[in-house]
Write a protein that holds these residues in place. Structure first.
Motif, short mmCIF file in Angstrom:
data_model
loop_
_atom_site.label_atom_id
_atom_site.label_comp_id
_atom_site.label_asym_id
_atom_site.label_seq_id
_atom_site.Cartn_x
_atom_site.Cartn_y
_atom_site.Cartn_z
N VAL A 119 0.98 -1.05 0.09
CA VAL A 119 0.13 0.10 -0.01
C VAL A 119 0.73 1.46 -0.05
N LEU A 120 0.79 2.00 -0.95
CA LEU A 120 1.63 3.29 -1.20
C LEU A 120 0.85 4.43 -0.97
N ALA A 121 1.15 5.20 -0.26
CA ALA A 121 0.09 6.56 0.38
C ALA A 121 1.29 7.65 -0.15
N CYS A 122 0.82 8.48 -1.18
CA CYS A 122 1.43 9.65 -1.69
C CYS A 122 3.07 9.53 -1.50
N ALA A 123 3.27 8.29 -2.09
CA ALA A 123 4.71 7.78 -2.17
C ALA A 123 5.76 8.54 -3.03
N SER A 124 6.80 8.98 -2.40
CA SER A 124 7.81 9.41 -3.44
C SER A 124 8.27 8.48 -4.02
N GLY A 125 9.43 8.91 -5.00
CA GLY A 125 9.94 7.85 -5.94
C GLY A 125 10.15 8.51 -7.56
N LEU A 126 9.10 9.34 -7.75
CA LEU A 126 9.21 9.77 -8.97
C LEU A 126 9.22 11.07 -9.05
N LEU A 127 9.53 11.83 -7.89
CA LEU A 127 9.56 13.30 -7.58
C LEU A 127 11.01 13.85 -8.20
N THR A 128 11.01 14.77 -9.24
CA THR A 128 12.11 15.24 -9.68
C THR A 128 12.26 16.69 -9.01
N SER A 129 13.20 17.10 -8.16
CA SER A 129 13.14 18.39 -7.79
C SER A 129 14.60 18.39 -6.90
N THR A 130 14.82 19.49 -6.15
CA THR A 130 15.92 19.81 -5.23
C THR A 130 15.36 19.97 -3.92
N PRO A 131 16.09 19.51 -2.92
CA PRO A 131 15.50 19.82 -1.33
C PRO A 131 15.26 21.24 -1.19
N THR A 132 15.89 22.18 -1.67
CA THR A 132 15.43 23.56 -1.63
C THR A 132 14.07 23.75 -2.27
N ARG A 133 13.84 23.40 -3.50
CA ARG A 133 12.81 23.65 -4.24
C ARG A 133 11.41 23.00 -3.54
N ALA A 134 11.85 21.75 -3.06
CA ALA A 134 10.48 20.91 -2.48
C ALA A 134 10.22 21.64 -1.07
N ALA A 135 11.22 22.12 -0.69
CA ALA A 135 10.91 22.99 0.75
C ALA A 135 9.88 24.22 0.70
N LEU A 136 10.05 24.64 -0.54
CA LEU A 136 9.15 25.90 -0.78
C LEU A 136 7.72 25.43 -0.89
N ASN A 137 7.37 24.11 -1.15
CA ASN A 137 6.06 23.75 -0.95
C ASN A 137 5.42 23.48 0.31
N LEU A 138 6.27 23.44 1.19
CA LEU A 138 5.92 22.84 2.91
C LEU A 138 4.81 23.65 3.03
#
Length: 248
Positions: A119-138
């Protein structure tokens, strides 16, 4: 509500895994995501433990296992696989959220004789980003989620610390599971929040489409922490999936 539960530990080399056990029956293993902990499943364990033995993990660097460096996705998967061997668990269903879903995919590939359902809930693994860019969505991710859960998110992130969070984020974003997905030949349920601001729902649909025979369900009003935002729906989907695939 969950009562007082004894936390057990498993060590392999320098890394320690903490886990709780609830209920009796076929084994379900719950794996939290980046900045999470075993407490993120508190709205799910009571329903799941009525007919199953539920193991709730704290990964190295998080939750009760916070006093150590976080592991990369593949290292964490190897630790979980070694723990499954140590307990001789078979017929296992792995339920992973976000980074925990990415780890679950890796564990399933490492231990096909032990893991029989995913069971995969909102699983990462296909996300292409950088830690900084991803943090902007927090901030947006927090705003669309359940407000009462925000203190838990903050507390667990502070406990893990910036070094562990950065290490985990950098590693998961460099660990694509794209080539692994067609090899997953076990029953798989993919659950996503329609308002997920961290791992958008189009990635969930792509993930499910790449896994042979996977089921996909999107909960329109839920965000990234889908099992907290819509616990009743999440629990019903998981239990229905287990029943359809041989577990009552």
């Amino acid at each position: 509500m969950l009562g007082c539960v004894l936390t057990e530990t498993f060590q392999a080399g320098p890394a320690t895994l903490h886990f709780e056990r609830h209920g009796r029956g076929p084994a379900l293993v719950l794996i939290h995501g980046l900045s999470g902990s075993s407490r993120w499943w508190r709205r799910n364990v009571p329903a799941l433990a009525e007919a199953h033995e539920v193991y709730v993990l704290d990964l190295a660097g998080y939750g009760r296992a916070w006093r150590q460096p976080a592991l990369g996705v593949q290292e964490a998967a190897q630790l979980v696989a070694a723990w499954l061997d140590d307990r001789d668990l078979t017929g296992v269903t792995l339920i992973g959220h976000s980074m925990g879903g990415q780890i679950s995919l890796r564990v399933a590939a490492l231990r096909p004789g032990r893991v029989e359902r995913l069971v995969l809930a909102c699983a990462s693994g296909l996300l292409t980003s950088t830690p900084t860019r991803a943090a902007l969505n927090l901030p947006r991710a927090v705003l669309v989620g359940r407000p009462s859960f925000v203190p838990r998110i903050v507390a667990d992130a502070l406990r893990a610390g910036p070094r562990n969070l950065w290490r985990s984020a950098s590693d998961l974003l460099s660990d694509s599971v794209q080539d692994l997905l067609p090899q997953i030949r076990i029953p798989t349920l993919v659950i996503w929040g329609g308002r997920d601001a961290l791992v958008p729902a189009e990635l969930g649909r792509a993930l499910a489409a790449a896994i042979p025979g996977a089921e996909y369900h999107e909960i329109s009003r839920a965000g990234h922490v889908v099992m907290v935002d819509a616990p009743g729906t999440f629990n019903r989907l998981v239990l229905g999936f287990l029943q359809r695939h041989g577990l009552t």
